[in-house]
Design a protein around this motif. Sequence first.
Motif, PDB file in Angstrom:
ATOM      1  N   GLN A 280       0.809  -1.211   0.000  1.00  0.00           N
ATOM      2  CA  GLN A 280       0.000   0.000   0.000  1.00  0.00           C
ATOM      3  C   GLN A 280       0.847   1.268   0.000  1.00  0.00           C
ATOM      4  O   GLN A 280       0.414   2.319  -0.477  1.00  0.00           O
ATOM      5  CB  GLN A 280      -0.946  -0.003   1.204  1.00  0.00           C
ATOM      6  CG  GLN A 280      -2.096  -0.982   1.083  1.00  0.00           C
ATOM      7  CD  GLN A 280      -2.903  -0.763  -0.193  1.00  0.00           C
ATOM      8  OE1 GLN A 280      -3.374   0.335  -0.460  1.00  0.00           O
ATOM      9  NE2 GLN A 280      -3.060  -1.833  -0.974  1.00  0.00           N
ATOM     10  N   LEU A 281       2.067   1.184   0.529  1.00  0.00           N
ATOM     11  CA  LEU A 281       2.952   2.352   0.485  1.00  0.00           C
ATOM     12  C   LEU A 281       3.246   2.752  -0.961  1.00  0.00           C
ATOM     13  O   LEU A 281       3.419   3.935  -1.263  1.00  0.00           O
ATOM     14  CB  LEU A 281       4.263   2.058   1.216  1.00  0.00           C
ATOM     15  CG  LEU A 281       4.171   1.875   2.729  1.00  0.00           C
ATOM     16  CD1 LEU A 281       5.552   1.594   3.310  1.00  0.00           C
ATOM     17  CD2 LEU A 281       3.545   3.081   3.401  1.00  0.00           C
ATOM     18  N   VAL A 282       3.284   1.770  -1.833  1.00  0.00           N
ATOM     19  CA  VAL A 282       3.537   2.046  -3.247  1.00  0.00           C
ATOM     20  C   VAL A 282       2.236   2.360  -3.983  1.00  0.00           C
ATOM     21  O   VAL A 282       2.125   3.354  -4.703  1.00  0.00           O
ATOM     22  CB  VAL A 282       4.260   0.857  -3.911  1.00  0.00           C
ATOM     23  CG1 VAL A 282       4.373   1.048  -5.415  1.00  0.00           C
ATOM     24  CG2 VAL A 282       5.643   0.686  -3.284  1.00  0.00           C
ATOM     25  N   LYS A 283       1.214   1.528  -3.776  1.00  0.00           N
ATOM     26  CA  LYS A 283      -0.023   1.655  -4.544  1.00  0.00           C
ATOM     27  C   LYS A 283      -0.853   2.874  -4.126  1.00  0.00           C
ATOM     28  O   LYS A 283      -1.383   3.595  -4.968  1.00  0.00           O
ATOM     29  CB  LYS A 283      -0.856   0.386  -4.394  1.00  0.00           C
ATOM     30  CG  LYS A 283      -0.214  -0.848  -5.006  1.00  0.00           C
ATOM     31  CD  LYS A 283      -1.058  -2.087  -4.757  1.00  0.00           C
ATOM     32  CE  LYS A 283      -0.418  -3.329  -5.353  1.00  0.00           C
ATOM     33  NZ  LYS A 283      -1.212  -4.562  -5.055  1.00  0.00           N
TER      34      LYS A 283
ATOM     35  N   GLY B  55       1.219  14.196   2.557  1.00  0.00           N
ATOM     36  CA  GLY B  55       2.466  13.926   3.261  1.00  0.00           C
ATOM     37  C   GLY B  55       2.267  13.314   4.628  1.00  0.00           C
ATOM     38  O   GLY B  55       2.913  12.322   4.976  1.00  0.00           O
ATOM     39  N   ASP B  56       1.373  13.865   5.441  1.00  0.00           N
ATOM     40  CA  ASP B  56       1.143  13.331   6.779  1.00  0.00           C
ATOM     41  C   ASP B  56       0.540  11.939   6.714  1.00  0.00           C
ATOM     42  O   ASP B  56       0.901  11.055   7.483  1.00  0.00           O
ATOM     43  CB  ASP B  56       0.229  14.267   7.570  1.00  0.00           C
ATOM     44  CG  ASP B  56       0.946  15.515   8.052  1.00  0.00           C
ATOM     45  OD1 ASP B  56       2.188  15.527   8.045  1.00  0.00           O
ATOM     46  OD2 ASP B  56       0.256  16.482   8.428  1.00  0.00           O
ATOM     47  N   ARG B  57      -0.387  11.740   5.788  1.00  0.00           N
ATOM     48  CA  ARG B  57      -1.005  10.416   5.648  1.00  0.00           C
ATOM     49  C   ARG B  57       0.038   9.382   5.223  1.00  0.00           C
ATOM     50  O   ARG B  57       0.054   8.258   5.724  1.00  0.00           O
ATOM     51  CB  ARG B  57      -2.137  10.465   4.624  1.00  0.00           C
ATOM     52  CG  ARG B  57      -2.962   9.181   4.581  1.00  0.00           C
ATOM     53  CD  ARG B  57      -3.938   9.169   3.428  1.00  0.00           C
ATOM     54  NE  ARG B  57      -3.262   8.948   2.151  1.00  0.00           N
ATOM     55  CZ  ARG B  57      -3.904   8.941   0.976  1.00  0.00           C
ATOM     56  NH1 ARG B  57      -5.201   9.192   0.925  1.00  0.00           N
ATOM     57  NH2 ARG B  57      -3.227   8.714  -0.139  1.00  0.00           N
ATOM     58  N   ALA B  58       0.911   9.766   4.297  1.00  0.00           N
ATOM     59  CA  ALA B  58       1.943   8.835   3.828  1.00  0.00           C
ATOM     60  C   ALA B  58       2.905   8.481   4.956  1.00  0.00           C
ATOM     61  O   ALA B  58       3.313   7.325   5.094  1.00  0.00           O
ATOM     62  CB  ALA B  58       2.687   9.443   2.643  1.00  0.00           C
ATOM     63  N   HIS B  59       3.269   9.479   5.752  1.00  0.00           N
ATOM     64  CA  HIS B  59       4.146   9.198   6.894  1.00  0.00           C
ATOM     65  C   HIS B  59       3.461   8.263   7.881  1.00  0.00           C
ATOM     66  O   HIS B  59       4.081   7.324   8.408  1.00  0.00           O
ATOM     67  CB  HIS B  59       4.535  10.501   7.591  1.00  0.00           C
ATOM     68  CG  HIS B  59       5.300  10.285   8.858  1.00  0.00           C
ATOM     69  ND1 HIS B  59       6.612   9.878   8.872  1.00  0.00           N
ATOM     70  CD2 HIS B  59       4.937  10.399  10.159  1.00  0.00           C
ATOM     71  CE1 HIS B  59       7.031   9.755  10.116  1.00  0.00           C
ATOM     72  NE2 HIS B  59       6.024  10.065  10.914  1.00  0.00           N
ATOM     73  N   ALA B  60       2.167   8.503   8.143  1.00  0.00           N
ATOM     74  CA  ALA B  60       1.424   7.631   9.040  1.00  0.00           C
ATOM     75  C   ALA B  60       1.394   6.204   8.516  1.00  0.00           C
ATOM     76  O   ALA B  60       1.470   5.243   9.290  1.00  0.00           O
ATOM     77  CB  ALA B  60      -0.003   8.158   9.220  1.00  0.00           C
ATOM     78  N   ALA B  61       1.312   6.039   7.208  1.00  0.00           N
ATOM     79  CA  ALA B  61       1.298   4.704   6.611  1.00  0.00           C
ATOM     80  C   ALA B  61       2.632   3.996   6.800  1.00  0.00           C
ATOM     81  O   ALA B  61       2.683   2.780   7.005  1.00  0.00           O
ATOM     82  CB  ALA B  61       0.940   4.798   5.133  1.00  0.00           C
TER      83      ALA B  61
END
Length: 377
Positions: free
Chosen positions: A38-41, A356-362
């Motif tokens: 999911q980090l990629v997709k 950005g914040d959501r991606a970091h949380a992931a």
Amino acid sequence: MNSTRAKVLGLLVATGVLAGAVTASGAQADAPRDALEQLVKQEKFPGAVLVTQSTSYTAGAARFGRPGPPPVNGRVRAASNTKTFVAVVVLQLVAEGKVELDAPIERYLPGLIRGKGIDGHKITVRNLVQQNSGLPEYTSHIGIDDYEKSKDRYFEPRQLLAVALAHPATAQPGQRWEYSNTNYIVAGMLIERMTGRPLAEQVTKRVIDKARLRDTYWPRVGERTIRGTHARGYGLLKDGKTVADVTELDPSAAWAAGQLITTPADLNAFFAALIGGKLLPARQLAEMRKTVPAQMWPGARYGLGLVSTELSCGGVYWGHGGDIPGFETRGGVTEDGRQASVVVTALPGTFGPANGDRAHAAVMSTVDKALCSGGKR
């Protein structure tokens, strides 16, 4: 280097870090692999790697837009994970009786730490390594957000410190926790003064070699590339829109705050050796683990260059993490032997600043899932 992300609490709940324990049964056994995918997709990282004590996963590509996965244990810029290595050396010097944690830095670097509201007589060694000295952040003033202008620029540590000291203190020593890379520039200078040797040599001899880290090294002066097998890292240019390959850069702007190069497996081995008591005597390790609340991410507490983070399945893990153009790393180890390091090949938000914040949380959620679904070593 690192950045604080105080707004991710709700995002962490949404992505599962605080949503309850993850077990290793049924579909949940695949949670780490699925989270990495999911980090990629979903979060649009070009590549992602997860290495635990027993297995490794990769997702995405080693080069953006080209076939071929990231190397399973490729080298990466360690960024602020470097701080823990430097803090270990400082505490080794404490154990050797050469430095006192609660002595003022003025004792060891006389006349050096001066500025508006800044006095080396009032800042202790502990203040530096625990990030509560009140020293201003030099990275805000040297233009490192402009990759094209900064990638080939070499900085001396004294230059970095001078930039910081040209600005007023942000707080009185010990008043509050506040992340500043300047603290570790001073810590690096302390090590060089007290050993009479280069910081790179001391970190290598005292930590890298002692922990038997085969793929970790301190770049040579002027060295811009990453040696050996590695994925490419990507970042935004000054216009905030153009994404470029930012793998090659002069890391001297980070120095003691973030210059090391390593691998996910070596990060696991380093933190395992540290928490396992192989790098410091028990007394100094106990000091390192005395933490204060830190505005880094939910559940984070900062010790002496070491961060504890709450796990959704109970307990904590110990690590640090790092951010530098092209790479983010997160992870750590638990006291019962679980290990996990996650690397993504762009800073969160590079391929969508609003996320950005959501991606970091992931990324943080992926670490949590790996540690909560992993067995003991």
